[in-house]
Design a protein around this motif. Structure first.
Motif, PDB file in Angstrom:
ATOM      1  N   GLU A   1     -25.237  28.789 -15.768  1.00  0.00           N
ATOM      2  CA  GLU A   1     -25.669  27.512 -15.198  1.00  0.00           C
ATOM      3  C   GLU A   1     -24.625  26.426 -15.465  1.00  0.00           C
ATOM      4  O   GLU A   1     -24.310  25.623 -14.573  1.00  0.00           O
ATOM      5  CB  GLU A   1     -27.026  27.110 -15.797  1.00  0.00           C
ATOM      6  CG  GLU A   1     -27.619  25.869 -15.166  1.00  0.00           C
ATOM      7  CD  GLU A   1     -28.973  25.534 -15.765  1.00  0.00           C
ATOM      8  OE1 GLU A   1     -29.245  24.326 -15.916  1.00  0.00           O
ATOM      9  OE2 GLU A   1     -29.732  26.466 -16.078  1.00  0.00           O
ATOM     10  N   GLU A   2     -24.072  26.409 -16.679  1.00  0.00           N
ATOM     11  CA  GLU A   2     -23.032  25.429 -17.003  1.00  0.00           C
ATOM     12  C   GLU A   2     -21.788  25.654 -16.147  1.00  0.00           C
ATOM     13  O   GLU A   2     -21.194  24.687 -15.646  1.00  0.00           O
ATOM     14  CB  GLU A   2     -22.665  25.505 -18.487  1.00  0.00           C
ATOM     15  CG  GLU A   2     -23.701  24.925 -19.417  1.00  0.00           C
ATOM     16  CD  GLU A   2     -23.320  25.039 -20.887  1.00  0.00           C
ATOM     17  OE1 GLU A   2     -22.175  25.448 -21.183  1.00  0.00           O
ATOM     18  OE2 GLU A   2     -24.170  24.730 -21.736  1.00  0.00           O
ATOM     19  N   VAL A   3     -21.396  26.917 -15.980  1.00  0.00           N
ATOM     20  CA  VAL A   3     -20.223  27.223 -15.149  1.00  0.00           C
ATOM     21  C   VAL A   3     -20.482  26.805 -13.707  1.00  0.00           C
ATOM     22  O   VAL A   3     -19.619  26.214 -13.040  1.00  0.00           O
ATOM     23  CB  VAL A   3     -19.873  28.734 -15.244  1.00  0.00           C
ATOM     24  CG1 VAL A   3     -18.861  29.136 -14.185  1.00  0.00           C
ATOM     25  CG2 VAL A   3     -19.337  29.065 -16.630  1.00  0.00           C
TER      26      VAL A   3
ATOM     27  N   GLU B   1     -29.002  33.000 -23.152  1.00  0.00           N
ATOM     28  CA  GLU B   1     -27.699  32.380 -23.418  1.00  0.00           C
ATOM     29  C   GLU B   1     -26.760  32.592 -22.234  1.00  0.00           C
ATOM     30  O   GLU B   1     -26.061  31.662 -21.808  1.00  0.00           O
ATOM     31  CB  GLU B   1     -27.101  32.960 -24.706  1.00  0.00           C
ATOM     32  CG  GLU B   1     -25.794  32.333 -25.115  1.00  0.00           C
ATOM     33  CD  GLU B   1     -25.896  30.854 -25.461  1.00  0.00           C
ATOM     34  OE1 GLU B   1     -24.849  30.181 -25.395  1.00  0.00           O
ATOM     35  OE2 GLU B   1     -26.994  30.356 -25.776  1.00  0.00           O
ATOM     36  N   VAL B   2     -26.735  33.804 -21.696  1.00  0.00           N
ATOM     37  CA  VAL B   2     -25.880  34.084 -20.525  1.00  0.00           C
ATOM     38  C   VAL B   2     -26.326  33.228 -19.344  1.00  0.00           C
ATOM     39  O   VAL B   2     -25.492  32.661 -18.621  1.00  0.00           O
ATOM     40  CB  VAL B   2     -25.912  35.592 -20.176  1.00  0.00           C
ATOM     41  CG1 VAL B   2     -25.301  35.858 -18.820  1.00  0.00           C
ATOM     42  CG2 VAL B   2     -25.198  36.397 -21.252  1.00  0.00           C
TER      43      VAL B   2
ATOM     44  N   ASN C   1     -37.609  43.895 -32.048  1.00  0.00           N
ATOM     45  CA  ASN C   1     -36.496  43.030 -32.483  1.00  0.00           C
ATOM     46  C   ASN C   1     -35.353  43.078 -31.478  1.00  0.00           C
ATOM     47  O   ASN C   1     -34.766  42.041 -31.142  1.00  0.00           O
ATOM     48  CB  ASN C   1     -36.008  43.448 -33.868  1.00  0.00           C
ATOM     49  CG  ASN C   1     -37.006  43.111 -34.955  1.00  0.00           C
ATOM     50  OD1 ASN C   1     -37.863  42.256 -34.775  1.00  0.00           O
ATOM     51  ND2 ASN C   1     -36.914  43.793 -36.085  1.00  0.00           N
ATOM     52  N   MET C   2     -35.015  44.281 -31.014  1.00  0.00           N
ATOM     53  CA  MET C   2     -33.938  44.398 -30.014  1.00  0.00           C
ATOM     54  C   MET C   2     -34.310  43.683 -28.724  1.00  0.00           C
ATOM     55  O   MET C   2     -33.461  43.051 -28.087  1.00  0.00           O
ATOM     56  CB  MET C   2     -33.652  45.874 -29.727  1.00  0.00           C
ATOM     57  CG  MET C   2     -32.842  46.562 -30.796  1.00  0.00           C
ATOM     58  SD  MET C   2     -32.279  48.165 -30.240  1.00  0.00           S
ATOM     59  CE  MET C   2     -33.403  49.218 -31.128  1.00  0.00           C
ATOM     60  N   SER C   3     -35.578  43.768 -28.349  1.00  0.00           N
ATOM     61  CA  SER C   3     -36.040  43.088 -27.140  1.00  0.00           C
ATOM     62  C   SER C   3     -35.893  41.577 -27.289  1.00  0.00           C
ATOM     63  O   SER C   3     -35.453  40.899 -26.350  1.00  0.00           O
ATOM     64  CB  SER C   3     -37.495  43.457 -26.870  1.00  0.00           C
ATOM     65  OG  SER C   3     -37.989  42.750 -25.770  1.00  0.00           O
ATOM     66  N   GLU C   4     -36.240  41.059 -28.457  1.00  0.00           N
ATOM     67  CA  GLU C   4     -36.086  39.616 -28.699  1.00  0.00           C
ATOM     68  C   GLU C   4     -34.612  39.221 -28.655  1.00  0.00           C
ATOM     69  O   GLU C   4     -34.261  38.186 -28.067  1.00  0.00           O
ATOM     70  CB  GLU C   4     -36.693  39.243 -30.058  1.00  0.00           C
ATOM     71  CG  GLU C   4     -38.202  39.268 -30.083  1.00  0.00           C
ATOM     72  CD  GLU C   4     -38.780  38.953 -31.457  1.00  0.00           C
ATOM     73  OE1 GLU C   4     -38.028  38.481 -32.333  1.00  0.00           O
ATOM     74  OE2 GLU C   4     -39.980  39.179 -31.644  1.00  0.00           O
ATOM     75  N   GLU C   5     -33.749  40.040 -29.261  1.00  0.00           N
ATOM     76  CA  GLU C   5     -32.315  39.739 -29.248  1.00  0.00           C
ATOM     77  C   GLU C   5     -31.764  39.800 -27.826  1.00  0.00           C
ATOM     78  O   GLU C   5     -30.957  38.957 -27.423  1.00  0.00           O
ATOM     79  CB  GLU C   5     -31.564  40.717 -30.155  1.00  0.00           C
ATOM     80  CG  GLU C   5     -31.842  40.509 -31.633  1.00  0.00           C
ATOM     81  CD  GLU C   5     -31.237  41.595 -32.521  1.00  0.00           C
ATOM     82  OE1 GLU C   5     -30.464  42.435 -31.990  1.00  0.00           O
ATOM     83  OE2 GLU C   5     -31.531  41.594 -33.722  1.00  0.00           O
ATOM     84  N   THR C   6     -32.193  40.791 -27.064  1.00  0.00           N
ATOM     85  CA  THR C   6     -31.746  40.919 -25.671  1.00  0.00           C
ATOM     86  C   THR C   6     -32.215  39.726 -24.855  1.00  0.00           C
ATOM     87  O   THR C   6     -31.457  39.174 -24.046  1.00  0.00           O
ATOM     88  CB  THR C   6     -32.288  42.227 -25.061  1.00  0.00           C
ATOM     89  OG1 THR C   6     -31.818  43.321 -25.839  1.00  0.00           O
ATOM     90  CG2 THR C   6     -31.836  42.402 -23.632  1.00  0.00           C
ATOM     91  N   ASN C   7     -33.448  39.303 -25.087  1.00  0.00           N
ATOM     92  CA  ASN C   7     -33.987  38.148 -24.381  1.00  0.00           C
ATOM     93  C   ASN C   7     -33.184  36.894 -24.719  1.00  0.00           C
ATOM     94  O   ASN C   7     -32.847  36.102 -23.834  1.00  0.00           O
ATOM     95  CB  ASN C   7     -35.465  37.959 -24.740  1.00  0.00           C
ATOM     96  CG  ASN C   7     -36.145  36.932 -23.872  1.00  0.00           C
ATOM     97  OD1 ASN C   7     -35.732  36.690 -22.757  1.00  0.00           O
ATOM     98  ND2 ASN C   7     -37.189  36.323 -24.404  1.00  0.00           N
TER      99      ASN C   7
END
Length: 166
Positions: A124-126, A118-119, A107-113
């Motif tokens: 990319e947007e910046v 998102e980052v 679960n932590m791996s999925e959240e980190t991914n």
């Protein structure tokens, strides 16, 4: 002494000896049966308990009625079964803990991914915004340069007109 008298005495001794021999053999057989039955019962009880344990039944109990080496063996057997049962319980508990930890790590791996994605999207947007801003700044600089050139032309024309008027 007469030969028949000797034979008669020898026969009596032989009969007495054979009777005593048969009596000793009978006593030996009866004694062996009396002493071997409790041993046989205890061995059978231990074998039955071993068979149950081999089939996975860790609730086995052995009752030895005679207080001898078999009683000690029965007690050690029960202690061994209890220790193995405790060990199996510990392994089961450890396995459950490892499973829970693995699920938590997944679960932590999925959240980190998801956070990394998102980052990456924000970076990319910046970067896209910075590129657009750089292009707009370059266009602005070009526009200002063109405006400056046109203002210089207007200034030159004004100066030229001023030269006629005075």
């Amino acid at each position: 002494m007469d030969n028949t008298e000797l034979t008669s005495d020898t026969q009596t001794i032989l009969n007495t000896f054979l009777f005593i021999l048969v009596l000793i053999i009978i006593i030996a057989i009866v004694s062996a049966l009396l002493f071997s039955n409790p041993i046989s019962r205890n061995v059978k009880a231990l074998l039955a308990a071993l068979n149950k344990v081999s089939l996975g039944d860790m609730t086995v109990s052995v009752t030895i009625k005679i207080k001898d080496e078999f009683d000690l063996l029965g007690q050690q057997f029960i202690e061994m079964v209890n220790n193995v049962s405790s060990l199996i319980q510990n392994v089961s508990t450890s396995s459950e803990t490892v499973l829970a930890t693995s699920i938590s790590l997944a679960n932590m791996s999925e959240e980190t991914n998801a956070s990394v994605n998102e980052v990456a999207r924000v970076v990319e947007e910046v970067a896209h915004g910075a590129t657009e801003q750089a292009q707009n700044s370059a266009e602005g600089a070009t526009s200002i340069s063109e405006l400056s050139d046109k203002l210089n032309l207007v200034n030159d024309a004004t100066n030229f007109i001023d030269g006629f008027c005075y």
